[in-house]
Write a protein that holds these residues in place. Structure first.
Motif, PDB file in Angstrom:
ATOM      1  N   GLU A  98      23.256 -31.998  13.239  1.00  0.00           N
ATOM      2  CA  GLU A  98      23.169 -32.490  14.618  1.00  0.00           C
ATOM      3  C   GLU A  98      21.752 -32.365  15.167  1.00  0.00           C
ATOM      4  O   GLU A  98      21.288 -33.246  15.907  1.00  0.00           O
ATOM      5  N   TRP A  99      21.076 -31.284  14.807  1.00  0.00           N
ATOM      6  CA  TRP A  99      19.704 -31.105  15.274  1.00  0.00           C
ATOM      7  C   TRP A  99      18.767 -32.088  14.571  1.00  0.00           C
ATOM      8  O   TRP A  99      17.867 -32.665  15.188  1.00  0.00           O
ATOM      9  N   GLU A 101      19.498 -35.055  13.511  1.00  0.00           N
ATOM     10  CA  GLU A 101      19.724 -36.367  14.121  1.00  0.00           C
ATOM     11  C   GLU A 101      19.056 -36.453  15.490  1.00  0.00           C
ATOM     12  O   GLU A 101      18.423 -37.454  15.825  1.00  0.00           O
ATOM     13  N   ARG A 102      19.221 -35.403  16.293  1.00  0.00           N
ATOM     14  CA  ARG A 102      18.614 -35.358  17.624  1.00  0.00           C
ATOM     15  C   ARG A 102      17.094 -35.398  17.531  1.00  0.00           C
ATOM     16  O   ARG A 102      16.413 -36.078  18.308  1.00  0.00           O
ATOM     17  N   PHE A 150      20.609 -25.616  19.348  1.00  0.00           N
ATOM     18  CA  PHE A 150      21.299 -25.882  18.087  1.00  0.00           C
ATOM     19  C   PHE A 150      21.284 -24.661  17.163  1.00  0.00           C
ATOM     20  O   PHE A 150      21.673 -24.761  15.997  1.00  0.00           O
ATOM     21  N   ASN A 243      27.615 -40.276  11.453  1.00  0.00           N
ATOM     22  CA  ASN A 243      26.252 -40.065  11.954  1.00  0.00           C
ATOM     23  C   ASN A 243      25.361 -39.461  10.881  1.00  0.00           C
ATOM     24  O   ASN A 243      24.182 -39.827  10.753  1.00  0.00           O
ATOM     25  N   THR A 244      25.918 -38.535  10.124  1.00  0.00           N
ATOM     26  CA  THR A 244      25.144 -37.927   9.039  1.00  0.00           C
ATOM     27  C   THR A 244      24.855 -38.957   7.950  1.00  0.00           C
ATOM     28  O   THR A 244      23.751 -38.998   7.393  1.00  0.00           O
TER      29      THR A 244
END
Length: 276
Positions: A98-99, A101-102, A150, A243-244
């Motif tokens: 998630e980090w 991607e952000r 995160f 997303n990954t």
């Protein structure tokens, strides 16, 4: 002299240095324990022939210092932001998906204060030093602030420069908001240097085979793209989020220097990176 022998000489020097410093029995015991663990790491890593397995060993060693998050990246001398280059292992990291991607979604790769500081510094630095530095902008501090949400709340980064102007950065991050002890910094520096020396060997070998350097996960994702699967379908097959999947496919597109996932799949097949 091999990388192992170089690092073993460094280890002896570090042990001698610490032996001159008065310490409590607890500190002496901790120092001895870490020295043993470092020696065990060298023994385990010496015969490893894959970068991913070597990275796993580095991660296991770093956990002994309460560092679950590690990142390794390599930049050429004229790069202004983190962008993979051919014939390099590029980025090897276990930061939360998630980090990651952000990070790219917000364009933090273009303003990352760790990269900026690593370009100018020759020695290890704590993230807190950079955060509190008067020259650090509010936008750059926001990178640290968001990383903390995160789980990357404190860390150190180790720049490793080459004569041609290129350099690698090895970062270790904790989930705790506290600075690293000096003994931890010393052993993590040794492991980072060893890892970088070994990765250089892998790079020479991979360049002889092909210039693109896709990770195993990236090859899996683009292989399924070549078979006509959507990101959602690939995510179900590989048991990761869509997303990954998109994150890995974007990395493949960047490494292959193409503008679409379809072209990336075609190029991967044509260059023998994947097989259908």
């Amino acid at each position: 002299m091999t990388a192992v022998s170089q690092l073993r000489r460094l280890e002896i020097g570090v042990s001698d240095q610490f032996s001159l410093v008065p310490s409590t029995n607890l500190r002496a015991a901790a120092k001895d324990a870490f020295a043993v663990e470092f020696g065990r790491f060298l023994d385990q890593a010496d015969g490893v022939a894959q970068p991913e397995k070597l990275f796993d060993l580095v991660c296991a060693f770093a956990l002994k210092f309460d560092c679950p998050w590690i990142a390794y990246s390599y930049l050429t001398g004229n790069q202004r932001f983190l962008k993979p280059v051919k014939c390099d292992p590029v980025a090897m990291l276990n930061y939360p998906d998630e980090w990651q991607e952000r990070y790219f979604e917000m364009g933090y790769d273009k303003i990352d204060p760790i990269i900026k500081t690593s370009r100018k510094r020759a020695g290890t630095f704590r993230w807190s030093e950079v955060y509190n530095d008067a020259s650090t902008t509010e936008d750059e501090r926001r990178v640290f602030d968001e990383a903390a949400t995160f789980g990357l709340r404190s860390g150190i980064s180790i720049p490793l420069h080459r004569p041609d102007g290129s350099f690698a950065v090895v970062s270790f991050a904790q989930v705790y908001d506290q600075d690293f002890r000096n003994i931890a910094v010393t052993y993590l520096e040794l492991v980072a240097l060893y890892f970088h020396l070994r990765i250089a060997e892998f790079v020479l070998s991979s360049c002889a085979k092909g210039p693109f350097g896709l990770s195993p996960r990236e090859k899996e994702c683009i292989s399924w793209v070549a078979r006509g699967k959507t990101s959602w379908e690939i995510g179900k097959i590989l048991d990761i989020s869509d997303n990954t999947v998109n994150f890995h496919i974007k990395n493949v597109m960047r490494k292959l220097d193409v503008a679409s996932r379809t072209v990336a799949a075609i190029k991967a097949v044509n260059n023998g990176i994947i097989e259908l």
